[in-house]
Design a protein around this motif. Sequence first.
Motif, mmCIF file in Angstrom:
data_model
loop_
_atom_site.group_PDB
_atom_site.id
_atom_site.type_symbol
_atom_site.label_atom_id
_atom_site.label_comp_id
_atom_site.label_asym_id
_atom_site.label_seq_id
_atom_site.Cartn_x
_atom_site.Cartn_y
_atom_site.Cartn_z
ATOM 1 N N ASP A 145 -7.307 3.955 10.566
ATOM 2 C CA ASP A 145 -5.962 4.576 10.148
ATOM 3 C C ASP A 145 -5.166 3.907 11.168
ATOM 4 O OD1 ASP A 145 -6.729 6.039 8.019
ATOM 5 O OD2 ASP A 145 -7.033 7.890 9.312
ATOM 6 N N ASP A 146 -5.343 3.689 12.450
ATOM 7 C CA ASP A 146 -4.614 3.125 13.311
ATOM 8 C C ASP A 146 -4.420 1.596 13.126
ATOM 9 O OD1 ASP A 146 -4.461 5.456 14.764
ATOM 10 O OD2 ASP A 146 -6.020 4.779 16.443
ATOM 11 N N ALA A 147 -5.295 0.884 12.630
ATOM 12 C CA ALA A 147 -5.184 -0.591 12.225
ATOM 13 C C ALA A 147 -4.410 -0.755 11.009
ATOM 14 C CB ALA A 147 -6.604 -1.153 11.915
ATOM 15 N N VAL A 148 -4.477 0.274 10.177
ATOM 16 C CA VAL A 148 -3.389 0.420 8.862
ATOM 17 C C VAL A 148 -2.143 0.538 9.453
ATOM 18 C CG1 VAL A 148 -2.750 1.556 6.846
ATOM 19 C CG2 VAL A 148 -5.161 1.193 7.056
ATOM 20 N N ALA A 149 -2.028 1.506 10.290
ATOM 21 C CA ALA A 149 -0.342 1.592 10.481
ATOM 22 C C ALA A 149 0.191 0.552 11.491
ATOM 23 C CB ALA A 149 -0.433 2.933 11.302
ATOM 24 N N SER A 150 -0.603 0.000 12.349
ATOM 25 C CA SER A 150 -0.176 -1.123 12.784
ATOM 26 C C SER A 150 0.213 -2.417 11.871
ATOM 27 C CB SER A 150 -1.125 -1.685 13.997
ATOM 28 O OG SER A 150 -0.704 -2.884 14.544
ATOM 29 N N LEU A 151 -0.741 -2.503 11.075
ATOM 30 C CA LEU A 151 -0.298 -3.706 9.993
ATOM 31 C C LEU A 151 0.870 -3.066 9.153
ATOM 32 C CD1 LEU A 151 -0.968 -6.310 8.614
ATOM 33 C CD2 LEU A 151 -2.843 -4.839 7.339
ATOM 34 N N ARG A 152 0.954 -1.977 8.856
ATOM 35 C CA ARG A 152 2.246 -1.611 8.069
ATOM 36 C C ARG A 152 3.631 -1.874 8.837
ATOM 37 N NH1 ARG A 152 1.472 3.739 7.988
ATOM 38 N NH2 ARG A 152 -0.228 3.566 6.290
ATOM 39 N N ASP A 153 3.619 -1.574 10.058
ATOM 40 C CA ASP A 153 4.688 -1.991 10.866
ATOM 41 C C ASP A 153 5.103 -3.304 10.838
ATOM 42 O OD1 ASP A 153 4.967 0.916 11.318
ATOM 43 O OD2 ASP A 153 3.854 1.012 13.561
ATOM 44 N N LYS A 154 3.836 -4.286 11.048
ATOM 45 C CA LYS A 154 4.200 -5.574 11.328
ATOM 46 C C LYS A 154 4.701 -6.178 9.995
ATOM 47 C CE LYS A 154 0.375 -5.990 14.863
ATOM 48 N NZ LYS A 154 -0.744 -6.728 15.045
ATOM 49 N N LEU A 155 4.256 -5.604 8.845
ATOM 50 C CA LEU A 155 4.476 -6.349 7.486
ATOM 51 C C LEU A 155 6.101 -5.790 7.328
ATOM 52 C CD1 LEU A 155 1.214 -5.378 5.598
ATOM 53 C CD2 LEU A 155 2.291 -7.781 5.994
ATOM 54 N N GLY A 156 6.501 -4.716 7.420
ATOM 55 C CA GLY A 156 8.104 -4.450 7.334
ATOM 56 C C GLY A 156 8.283 -4.593 5.919
ATOM 57 N N SER A 157 9.438 -5.425 5.504
ATOM 58 C CA SER A 157 10.239 -5.584 4.429
ATOM 59 C C SER A 157 9.053 -6.415 3.382
ATOM 60 C CB SER A 157 11.089 -6.327 4.357
ATOM 61 O OG SER A 157 11.210 -7.761 4.981
ATOM 62 N N SER A 158 8.103 -6.940 3.909
ATOM 63 C CA SER A 158 6.946 -7.733 3.144
ATOM 64 C C SER A 158 6.438 -6.695 2.005
ATOM 65 C CB SER A 158 5.996 -8.348 3.824
ATOM 66 O OG SER A 158 6.432 -9.395 4.462
ATOM 67 N N LEU A 159 6.470 -5.163 2.363
ATOM 68 C CA LEU A 159 5.707 -4.273 1.589
ATOM 69 C C LEU A 159 6.680 -4.001 0.337
ATOM 70 C CD1 LEU A 159 4.585 -1.584 4.556
ATOM 71 C CD2 LEU A 159 3.254 -3.301 3.114
ATOM 72 N N ASP A 160 7.823 -4.492 0.135
ATOM 73 C CA ASP A 160 8.523 -4.284 -0.917
ATOM 74 C C ASP A 160 8.169 -5.290 -1.986
ATOM 75 O OD1 ASP A 160 10.316 -2.609 0.121
ATOM 76 O OD2 ASP A 160 11.617 -4.132 1.013
ATOM 77 N N GLU A 161 7.161 -6.081 -1.770
ATOM 78 C CA GLU A 161 6.493 -7.128 -2.582
ATOM 79 C C GLU A 161 5.557 -6.153 -3.789
ATOM 80 O OE1 GLU A 161 6.116 -11.518 -0.972
ATOM 81 O OE2 GLU A 161 4.414 -10.288 -0.941
ATOM 82 N N GLU A 162 5.623 -6.656 -5.034
ATOM 83 C CA GLU A 162 4.630 -5.858 -5.882
ATOM 84 C C GLU A 162 3.460 -6.926 -5.855
ATOM 85 O OE1 GLU A 162 6.340 -5.198 -9.854
ATOM 86 O OE2 GLU A 162 7.511 -3.445 -9.083
ATOM 87 N N VAL A 163 2.270 -6.462 -5.530
ATOM 88 C CA VAL A 163 1.188 -7.467 -5.337
ATOM 89 C C VAL A 163 0.220 -7.040 -6.412
ATOM 90 C CG1 VAL A 163 1.376 -7.563 -2.912
ATOM 91 C CG2 VAL A 163 -0.029 -5.778 -3.634
ATOM 92 N N SER A 164 -0.161 -8.077 -7.083
ATOM 93 C CA SER A 164 -1.263 -8.003 -8.310
ATOM 94 C C SER A 164 -2.722 -8.524 -7.756
ATOM 95 C CB SER A 164 -0.537 -8.991 -9.231
ATOM 96 O OG SER A 164 -1.453 -8.914 -10.529
ATOM 97 N N VAL A 165 -3.601 -7.885 -8.188
ATOM 98 C CA VAL A 165 -5.037 -8.104 -7.633
ATOM 99 C C VAL A 165 -5.942 -8.435 -9.108
ATOM 100 C CG1 VAL A 165 -7.052 -7.183 -6.621
ATOM 101 C CG2 VAL A 165 -4.658 -6.472 -5.914
ATOM 102 N N ILE A 166 -6.321 -9.634 -9.093
ATOM 103 C CA ILE A 166 -7.122 -10.208 -10.239
ATOM 104 C C ILE A 166 -8.422 -10.537 -9.879
ATOM 105 C CG2 ILE A 166 -7.001 -11.814 -12.102
ATOM 106 C CD1 ILE A 166 -4.870 -9.703 -12.115
ATOM 107 N N ARG A 167 -9.573 -10.375 -10.604
ATOM 108 C CA ARG A 167 -10.680 -10.553 -10.446
ATOM 109 C C ARG A 167 -11.270 -11.477 -11.562
ATOM 110 N NH1 ARG A 167 -16.439 -7.229 -9.858
ATOM 111 N NH2 ARG A 167 -17.393 -8.428 -8.347
ATOM 112 N N PHE A 168 -12.092 -12.493 -11.602
ATOM 113 C CA PHE A 168 -12.631 -13.380 -12.417
ATOM 114 C C PHE A 168 -14.356 -12.852 -12.397
ATOM 115 C CE2 PHE A 168 -9.160 -15.912 -11.299
ATOM 116 C CZ PHE A 168 -8.442 -15.792 -12.377
#
Length: 302
Positions: free
Chosen positions: A161-184
Amino acid sequence: MKVFLKVLGALPLVAMLAGGAALARDVTGSMGTVSVPDQPKRVVVLTNEGTEALLALGVTPVGAVNSWNGSPWWDHISDAMEGAEPVGKESAVNLEMVAALEPDLILANKQRHEKIHSQLSAIAPTVMSKELRGDWKINFRLYAEALGKDTEANEAISAYDDAVASLRDKLGSSLDEEVSVIRFVPGQIRIYQLDSFSGVLLKDIGFKRPANQNVEEFAIRTGKESIPQMDGDRIFYFTYDTGDGKGRSLEDEVLADPLWQSLSAVKAGKLHKVSDAIWNTAGGIIAARLMLDDIAGIYGVK
């Protein structure tokens, strides 16, 4: 087979005294309440995500199912699995090999092993988790309870959870992206949604998802005709190959398709191939931490 029958014939002794551990605690899993040793010494684990849970809790199993595409283990856990015996695939457990290891605790999963539950329980106390998708913390906490490692589990989850929170802070406005996840996978393309391993982690971090992926379901199973539905501001994709090359062949076919080439994320150069093991198939806490590292690297925020 003689070893298997011998162990089954000695069921009372195996169930009560295997590894010298007395039954001391009750743990409730998906198949009911099981009495387990207070300090199990010989643990066999029958899922990939369960194997990662044990390692993260400081336990090396005496036996484990093979990693799906490992020889026999995923590269990212291979060193830590020294001394563990492979006992078949999640979907094809070798019961004779499990019995020969004389475990005092077996960790399994209802989705994979409901049909062999009685055979497993005849070998050793068997605690079964319910599903293999979505939030890895649910199974992780159950396995930790069975091992008597609740404190260690809480510490590991807190660190995640601490690692997630740290990454969230670093990503900042990048979290506004809509990310798509695809698997073949051979014969199929999957558009992953929120109730998947990667979906839970991306939600934990705070990423937005395209509307068709922003639902509490597992995945849309489809083909090339649905390529337009796979777009996002950024696309992460991974490929599962069974060894016959069909998965990678489908990947190559789709990536060369004009419809795929027309996707906005592809045209913007925001397309990332990531590890199928880390982002999906391993499914445990170790893979979760490595997926966070992948995202940090992709966004340049390490």
